[in-house]
Design a protein around this motif. Structure first.
Motif, PDB file in Angstrom:
ATOM      1  N   SER A   3      32.060   4.232  -0.982  1.00  0.00           N
ATOM      2  CA  SER A   3      30.634   4.517  -1.040  1.00  0.00           C
ATOM      3  C   SER A   3      29.768   3.336  -0.623  1.00  0.00           C
ATOM      4  O   SER A   3      28.575   3.507  -0.359  1.00  0.00           O
ATOM      5  N   TYR A 148      26.784   9.097  -1.052  1.00  0.00           N
ATOM      6  CA  TYR A 148      28.122   9.298  -0.504  1.00  0.00           C
ATOM      7  C   TYR A 148      28.698  10.693  -0.766  1.00  0.00           C
ATOM      8  O   TYR A 148      29.122  11.370   0.172  1.00  0.00           O
ATOM      9  N   ARG A 152      29.537  13.457   2.216  1.00  0.00           N
ATOM     10  CA  ARG A 152      30.897  13.967   2.383  1.00  0.00           C
ATOM     11  C   ARG A 152      30.898  15.490   2.377  1.00  0.00           C
ATOM     12  O   ARG A 152      31.631  16.127   3.135  1.00  0.00           O
ATOM     13  N   TRP A 174      31.887   8.073   6.797  1.00  0.00           N
ATOM     14  CA  TRP A 174      32.084   9.106   5.791  1.00  0.00           C
ATOM     15  C   TRP A 174      32.374  10.473   6.402  1.00  0.00           C
ATOM     16  O   TRP A 174      32.346  11.479   5.698  1.00  0.00           O
TER      17      TRP A 174
END
Length: 378
Positions: A3, A148, A152, A174
């Motif tokens: 992250s 994060y 994702r 990511w």
């Protein structure tokens, strides 16, 4: 520690080094700080004080929240509608296109799962329940704006991202394909393919970084989203700057102005607005309906959780400033100019949404966080 993200390299880094803000090692604010914005005598709150704050920094119970999905099935009558989903996350419907700003569905504005600012309550609607989005706009890379777990999840879709230069390095790391990422510098515009939507990055006075070693390695921006008939200004995070006059002249007028009002402190006056300076910024931008953001979701400063909105309401002249203060998840059309209802004072429970309380980490946990993150956090 995925992250934390990834720093810009290669062509991205070369583009950053070509900016006037680059000082040889990092980006910096070059617009003069207005007199009186920052109190040099005010001590900055320590991270330990921040993390071990009192109960006044969180609501005593869940805030009222609406489920917007039924309204989203109908087009806005005026062509412009905004749904505040918490903090700086807003679903904008602009002339038939949908834009999602700074999406954060994660539980914490932090790289850690058990440490750092925790959201007061869940987002009113799940990420999977959003309607089809035409663009995601990300102003800068701080944790309460670039999340994060949310990125994702969005990596599984095909939605394009428009963001500030350098932030694309995090997105790619990511799982977002480079073809879906457009990175802008100030005054640069991008027409989202297949839409009538134009997104322009504009100046702000802030900083960036997700750890101690990447301070100001990516750009921070305000953003303007324009359709065929409507224009929306989104401040991201910023201190007050006369550059807002240039934004007004070059990109206005605006039908809706979304300005940050929370997470302020006398020692941060050059990088955050707060309620009083948000009203000053609103005047410089030429008016338009003002919707405050960046409040009511995370405790990111030492003031009371509702102080930003209460101060804004007390300071705003109702004859001069049209405020839009919808409940969480309540779709609202700025043209309606509805009367402000202080819904956050009601103390009523929002369905079965559980309230969350701030953690009271041990001193060593606070020290761990302070050893890895920039301060202030946003």
């Amino acid at each position: 520690m995925k992250s934390f993200g990834k720093p810009p390299q290669g062509e991205r880094l070369e583009r950053l080094r070509d900016l006037p803000l680059w000082d040889g090692e990092r980006l910096r604010n070059i617009h003069p700080v207005l007199p009186g914005l920052r109190d040099p005598l005010a001590p900055r709150p320590t991270l330990r004080e921040f993390l071990c704050g009192d109960d006044g920094r969180t609501p005593p119970e869940p805030l009222p929240a609406d489920d917007p999905r039924g309204v989203w099935l109908r087009k806005p009558a005026s062509g412009l509608r905004a749904t505040w989903l918490g903090h700086s996350t807003v679903l904008l419907e602009i002339d038939g296109w949908r834009v999602l700003t700074d999406p954060v569905w994660g539980q914490r504005a932090s790289p850690f799962t058990l440490l750092g600012p925790k959201r007061f309550q869940p987002v009113p609607v799940g990420l999977r329940d959003l309607p089809e989005i035409d663009a995601v706009v990300i102003s800068h890379d701080h944790y309460d704006h670039l999340d994060y777990p949310t990125i994702r999840a969005l990596a599984k879709s095909k939605v394009p991202f428009v963001t500030s230069l350098g932030v694309g390095a995090h997105l790619e790391n990511w799982g977002i394909a480079p073809s879906r990422i457009t990175e802008l510098v100030w005054w640069q515009s991008h027409r989202v393919p297949g839409t009538g939507l134009t997104i322009t990055a504009a100046p702000s006075q802030h900083f960036s970084g997700r750890g101690l070693k990447d301070r100001n390695q990516t750009l921070w921006s305000s953003m303007v989203m324009a359709g065929d008939r409507h224009r929306v200004f989104f401040s991201g995070d910023t201190g007050l700057t006369t550059e807002y006059e240039s934004i007004r002249d070059r990109l206005g007028p605006f039908d809706l102005v979304m300005l940050e009002v929370g997470a302020f402190h006398p020692s941060w006056g050059d990088i955050h607005l707060g309620p009083a300076n948000a009203l000053a910024a609103h005047r410089l931008l030429g008016g338009g309906v003002l919707m405050p953001v960046h409040w009511g979701t995370f405790a990111l400063a030492t003031h009371a959780w509702d102080e930003p909105v209460e101060d804004l309401l007390a300071l705003a002249d109702p004859n001069d400033t049209a405020l839009l203060l919808p409940r969480l998840g309540e779709p609202a059309e700025p043209v309606e100019r509805r009367e402000v209802q202080p819904w956050w004072r009601r103390g009523q429970h929002a369905g079965n949404l559980p309230a969350t309380r701030p953690d009271a980490p041990a001193a060593d946990a606070a020290d761990q966080l302070s050893g890895q993150l920039p301060w202030p956090l946003d």
